[in-house]
Structure formats: structure tokens, C-alpha cells
Design a protein around this motif. Structure first.
Motif, PDB file in Angstrom:
ATOM      1  N   GLY A 148      47.988 -18.765 -63.913  1.00 59.87           N
ATOM      2  CA  GLY A 148      48.253 -17.330 -63.880  1.00 59.87           C
ATOM      3  C   GLY A 148      47.818 -16.663 -62.586  1.00 59.87           C
ATOM      4  O   GLY A 148      47.349 -17.307 -61.643  1.00 59.87           O
ATOM      5  N   ASN A 149      47.985 -15.346 -62.530  1.00 61.73           N
ATOM      6  CA  ASN A 149      47.697 -14.560 -61.334  1.00 61.73           C
ATOM      7  C   ASN A 149      46.634 -13.502 -61.638  1.00 61.73           C
ATOM      8  O   ASN A 149      46.472 -13.079 -62.774  1.00 61.73           O
ATOM      9  N   GLU A 150      45.954 -13.084 -60.578  1.00 63.01           N
ATOM     10  CA  GLU A 150      44.897 -12.082 -60.728  1.00 63.01           C
ATOM     11  C   GLU A 150      44.958 -11.098 -59.557  1.00 63.01           C
ATOM     12  O   GLU A 150      45.493 -11.410 -58.491  1.00 63.01           O
ATOM     13  N   THR A 151      44.416  -9.908 -59.762  1.00 60.44           N
ATOM     14  CA  THR A 151      44.232  -8.932 -58.687  1.00 60.44           C
ATOM     15  C   THR A 151      42.776  -8.942 -58.260  1.00 60.44           C
ATOM     16  O   THR A 151      41.882  -8.810 -59.095  1.00 60.44           O
ATOM     17  N   MET A 152      42.553  -9.139 -56.950  1.00 52.70           N
ATOM     18  CA  MET A 152      41.184  -9.198 -56.428  1.00 52.70           C
ATOM     19  C   MET A 152      40.846  -7.911 -55.692  1.00 52.70           C
ATOM     20  O   MET A 152      41.702  -7.310 -55.036  1.00 52.70           O
ATOM     21  N   ASP A 153      39.590  -7.519 -55.785  1.00 50.00           N
ATOM     22  CA  ASP A 153      39.058  -6.409 -54.999  1.00 50.00           C
ATOM     23  C   ASP A 153      38.093  -6.973 -53.964  1.00 50.00           C
ATOM     24  O   ASP A 153      37.523  -8.057 -54.140  1.00 50.00           O
ATOM     25  N   GLY A 154      37.902  -6.222 -52.880  1.00 42.45           N
ATOM     26  CA  GLY A 154      36.991  -6.689 -51.840  1.00 42.45           C
ATOM     27  C   GLY A 154      36.451  -5.541 -51.008  1.00 42.45           C
ATOM     28  O   GLY A 154      36.900  -4.399 -51.126  1.00 42.45           O
ATOM     29  N   ILE A 155      35.487  -5.872 -50.161  1.00 39.71           N
ATOM     30  CA  ILE A 155      34.877  -4.905 -49.251  1.00 39.71           C
ATOM     31  C   ILE A 155      35.072  -5.390 -47.817  1.00 39.71           C
ATOM     32  O   ILE A 155      34.794  -6.550 -47.498  1.00 39.71           O
ATOM     33  N   LEU A 156      35.564  -4.496 -46.961  1.00 40.14           N
ATOM     34  CA  LEU A 156      35.787  -4.802 -45.546  1.00 40.14           C
ATOM     35  C   LEU A 156      34.755  -4.079 -44.687  1.00 40.14           C
ATOM     36  O   LEU A 156      34.477  -2.895 -44.897  1.00 40.14           O
ATOM     37  N   LEU A 157      34.204  -4.789 -43.708  1.00 43.74           N
ATOM     38  CA  LEU A 157      33.317  -4.215 -42.706  1.00 43.74           C
ATOM     39  C   LEU A 157      33.799  -4.669 -41.331  1.00 43.74           C
ATOM     40  O   LEU A 157      34.168  -5.841 -41.155  1.00 43.74           O
ATOM     41  N   GLY A 158      33.825  -3.740 -40.364  1.00 42.43           N
ATOM     42  CA  GLY A 158      34.326  -4.119 -39.057  1.00 42.43           C
ATOM     43  C   GLY A 158      33.834  -3.212 -37.950  1.00 42.43           C
ATOM     44  O   GLY A 158      33.213  -2.174 -38.183  1.00 42.43           O
ATOM     45  N   VAL A 159      34.126  -3.630 -36.725  1.00 41.57           N
ATOM     46  CA  VAL A 159      33.810  -2.857 -35.529  1.00 41.57           C
ATOM     47  C   VAL A 159      35.000  -2.983 -34.579  1.00 41.57           C
ATOM     48  O   VAL A 159      35.656  -4.024 -34.539  1.00 41.57           O
ATOM     49  N   GLY A 160      35.302  -1.901 -33.851  1.00 37.48           N
ATOM     50  CA  GLY A 160      36.468  -1.937 -32.987  1.00 37.48           C
ATOM     51  C   GLY A 160      36.305  -1.122 -31.718  1.00 37.48           C
ATOM     52  O   GLY A 160      35.368  -0.322 -31.572  1.00 37.48           O
ATOM     53  N   PHE A 161      37.247  -1.331 -30.824  1.00 31.50           N
ATOM     54  CA  PHE A 161      37.303  -0.614 -29.549  1.00 31.50           C
ATOM     55  C   PHE A 161      38.679   0.012 -29.421  1.00 31.50           C
ATOM     56  O   PHE A 161      39.700  -0.650 -29.612  1.00 31.50           O
ATOM     57  N   GLU A 162      38.717   1.320 -29.110  1.00 27.15           N
ATOM     58  CA  GLU A 162      39.986   2.050 -28.988  1.00 27.15           C
ATOM     59  C   GLU A 162      40.110   2.668 -27.612  1.00 27.15           C
ATOM     60  O   GLU A 162      39.130   3.168 -27.049  1.00 27.15           O
ATOM     61  N   SER A 163      41.321   2.639 -27.074  1.00 31.65           N
ATOM     62  CA  SER A 163      41.581   3.222 -25.764  1.00 31.65           C
ATOM     63  C   SER A 163      42.906   3.970 -25.787  1.00 31.65           C
ATOM     64  O   SER A 163      43.862   3.521 -26.435  1.00 31.65           O
ATOM     65  N   GLU A 164      42.964   5.113 -25.126  1.00 32.61           N
ATOM     66  CA  GLU A 164      44.206   5.873 -25.050  1.00 32.61           C
ATOM     67  C   GLU A 164      45.167   5.199 -24.075  1.00 32.61           C
ATOM     68  O   GLU A 164      44.768   4.663 -23.040  1.00 32.61           O
ATOM     69  N   MET A 165      46.455   5.268 -24.428  1.00 32.59           N
ATOM     70  CA  MET A 165      47.500   4.692 -23.582  1.00 32.59           C
ATOM     71  C   MET A 165      48.569   5.765 -23.367  1.00 32.59           C
ATOM     72  O   MET A 165      49.614   5.759 -23.999  1.00 32.59           O
ATOM     73  N   GLY A 166      48.257   6.739 -22.518  1.00 39.86           N
ATOM     74  CA  GLY A 166      49.158   7.871 -22.345  1.00 39.86           C
ATOM     75  C   GLY A 166      48.746   9.016 -23.238  1.00 39.86           C
ATOM     76  O   GLY A 166      47.662   9.025 -23.829  1.00 39.86           O
ATOM     77  N   ASN A 167      49.621   9.998 -23.386  1.00 38.19           N
ATOM     78  CA  ASN A 167      49.289  11.206 -24.143  1.00 38.19           C
ATOM     79  C   ASN A 167      49.208  10.972 -25.647  1.00 38.19           C
ATOM     80  O   ASN A 167      48.410  11.593 -26.338  1.00 38.19           O
ATOM     81  N   SER A 168      50.059  10.104 -26.177  1.00 36.96           N
ATOM     82  CA  SER A 168      50.148   9.966 -27.634  1.00 36.96           C
ATOM     83  C   SER A 168      49.886   8.559 -28.148  1.00 36.96           C
ATOM     84  O   SER A 168      49.746   8.364 -29.356  1.00 36.96           O
ATOM     85  N   MET A 169      49.820   7.573 -27.285  1.00 37.83           N
ATOM     86  CA  MET A 169      49.654   6.198 -27.729  1.00 37.83           C
ATOM     87  C   MET A 169      48.193   5.759 -27.619  1.00 37.83           C
ATOM     88  O   MET A 169      47.457   6.183 -26.729  1.00 37.83           O
ATOM     89  N   ILE A 170      47.779   4.908 -28.545  1.00 38.51           N
ATOM     90  CA  ILE A 170      46.433   4.324 -28.505  1.00 38.51           C
ATOM     91  C   ILE A 170      46.540   2.818 -28.742  1.00 38.51           C
ATOM     92  O   ILE A 170      47.453   2.334 -29.424  1.00 38.51           O
ATOM     93  N   GLY A 171      45.588   2.091 -28.169  1.00 34.06           N
ATOM     94  CA  GLY A 171      45.494   0.656 -28.401  1.00 34.06           C
ATOM     95  C   GLY A 171      44.120   0.315 -28.932  1.00 34.06           C
ATOM     96  O   GLY A 171      43.128   0.967 -28.591  1.00 34.06           O
ATOM     97  N   ARG A 172      44.028  -0.690 -29.795  1.00 33.31           N
ATOM     98  CA  ARG A 172      42.752  -1.076 -30.395  1.00 33.31           C
ATOM     99  C   ARG A 172      42.603  -2.588 -30.452  1.00 33.31           C
ATOM    100  O   ARG A 172      43.594  -3.318 -30.589  1.00 33.31           O
TER     101      ARG A 172
END
Length: 217
Positions: A148-172
Motif C-alpha cells: 500500500g501507499n502512505e502520506t509522509m510529513d517532514g521538516i525542512l531546514l536550510g540556508v541559502g544565498f540570494e542575489s539580484e539579477m537586474g530589476n526584477s530577477m533574483i538568483g539563489r
């Protein structure tokens, strides 16, 4: 009205796409009568997702978002195979020579993450989220059993770096780890001579390195 109008004006929305390399770590224990068999595996696979965010909520530096993976990811890098040969019937003097070919795999579908990110600096952020995903077993067992099948729950933890790429675009670029709750699967039938159905206890963790491109409006 003035307070909420001001908070809305300070906020931005972001929509975007992400590509990640995910390392899926899975371990499980099968209990069959008084016998236990354990196995662990790692599977590295590419994963794509789409996301939408509400940025800088009420000028707090907090971002609220939803990330969705629209594709299926296999837990293992291939179908797991095993051949079982019974030489006797448990609890009796009966002898036999029954060979069964067992094939098993599991898939993760409809992976959805609700998250909050907090700006530590102008470019660095911390992230925490709640994850839900459908775990579907795709076994082919000569015993005729299904898990059979099941639905799993989980917890996410993370760290990131973001930079602007022009007036409206961002990269991460982001590193995250998701720990899912332990799951228990019970077989639909028991082996001949074993009164209790097989039970599998499984645990899955995923570590991702993700790159994202978003558009703010």
C-alpha cells in the motif's frame, strides 16, 4: 486600513523555478515472524520544482512560500530484487522447495513544502518548512502481497544565498535537509506457516543542493 495598505506595499511576490541535486537516504527493516532483515541505500537524482512566495511580510524580513515538485522521484536508483527459497514450512516437519522472486521499489509523488525564510543579511537567509509527500510502493511479489501507499510529513531546514539579477530577477543557491517521519507498512498477506503479516519500518531523509531563478513583482 492604513497599516495593512503599508504592509502590502512593502511586500513583493516572487514566482520561479528550481533545479536541485537530491541525495535520498533510505533505510528499512522487514520483520517476518521472528526474523528481521535490514537494508540502507542512497540515491542521487536531479529534481525540479516551482515556487511562489510572499516576500518581506509586514517589513519583517520574513518570506512565506510554497514549493511544489511536479515529477516523481524514485527512492532507489533501480528496482530492488531478491530471490527467496523456502526449504521447510515453519512449525511443521514438511519439506518444500519453493522459490519466489521479489521485486520492490518506492516512489515519492506530489512533494509539497510550505516554508518560511528569514533574511540574516541582504544576501543570506535561513529557511524552515513543513513537507508533505505521497510515498507509493510499486512492488511485484510472488507471494501476492501488497504494502500500500502512505502520506509522509517532514521538516525542512536550510540556508541559502540570494542575489539580484537586474530589476526584477533574483538568483539563489541553497542547501537544505529534510527529515521525514518514520513509516510502517504491513503486508496484505502472511507467508505460509507465519501467522503474522510482514511489517516494514522505513525512514527517509533528503539532502538537496538547489539553484533557483525567480521573478519579483
Amino acid at each position: 486600513i492604513s497599516i495593512f495598505s503599508s504592509s502590502y506595499a512593502l511586500a513583493e511576490f516572487t514566482v520561479g523555478v528550481s533545479g536541485a541535486i537530491a541525495n535520498i537516504e533510505a533505510s528499512g527493516t522487514e520483520t517476518e515472524g521472528n526474523e528481521k532483515t535490514s537494508k540502507s541505500l542512497n540515491h542521487i537524482t536531479p529534481v525540479g520544482s516551482i515556487f511562489v512566495e510572499y516576500n518581506d511580510v509586514m517589513g519583517s524580513g520574513i518570506t512565506l512560500g510554497v514549493d511544489y515538485i511536479p515529477v516523481t522521484a524514485d527512492v532507489a536508483d533501480g528496482v530492488q530484487k531478491r530471490t527467496d527459497t523456502e526449504l521447510s514450512v515453519t512449525g511443521t516437519t514438511t519439506t518444500t522447495s519453493t522459490t519466489r522472486n521479489q521485486k520492490a521499489q518506492a516512489e515519492m509523488n506530489d512533494h509539497l513544502t510550505f516554508y518560511a525564510a528569514f533574511d540574516v543579511t541582504d544576501n543570506v537567509y535561513l529557511k524552515a518548512g513543513y513537507v508533505t509527500v505521497d510515498l507509493e510502493t510499486t512492488e511485484s511479489l510472488d507471494t501476492g502481497s501488497k504494502y500500500g501507499n502512505e502520506t509522509m510529513d517532514g521538516i525542512l531546514l536550510g540556508v541559502g544565498f540570494e542575489s539580484e539579477m537586474g530589476n526584477s530577477m533574483i538568483g539563489r543557491v541553497e542547501l537544505s535537509h529534510t527529515s521525514y517521519e518514520e513509516m510502517t507498512f504491513k503486508s496484505s498477506t502472511a507467508r505460509t506457516g507465519v501467522g503474522v503479516n510482514n511489517v516494514i519500518d522505513a525512514d527517509i531523509d533528503i539532502t538537496q543542493v538547489k539553484a533557483s531563478l525567480g521573478y519579483k513583482f
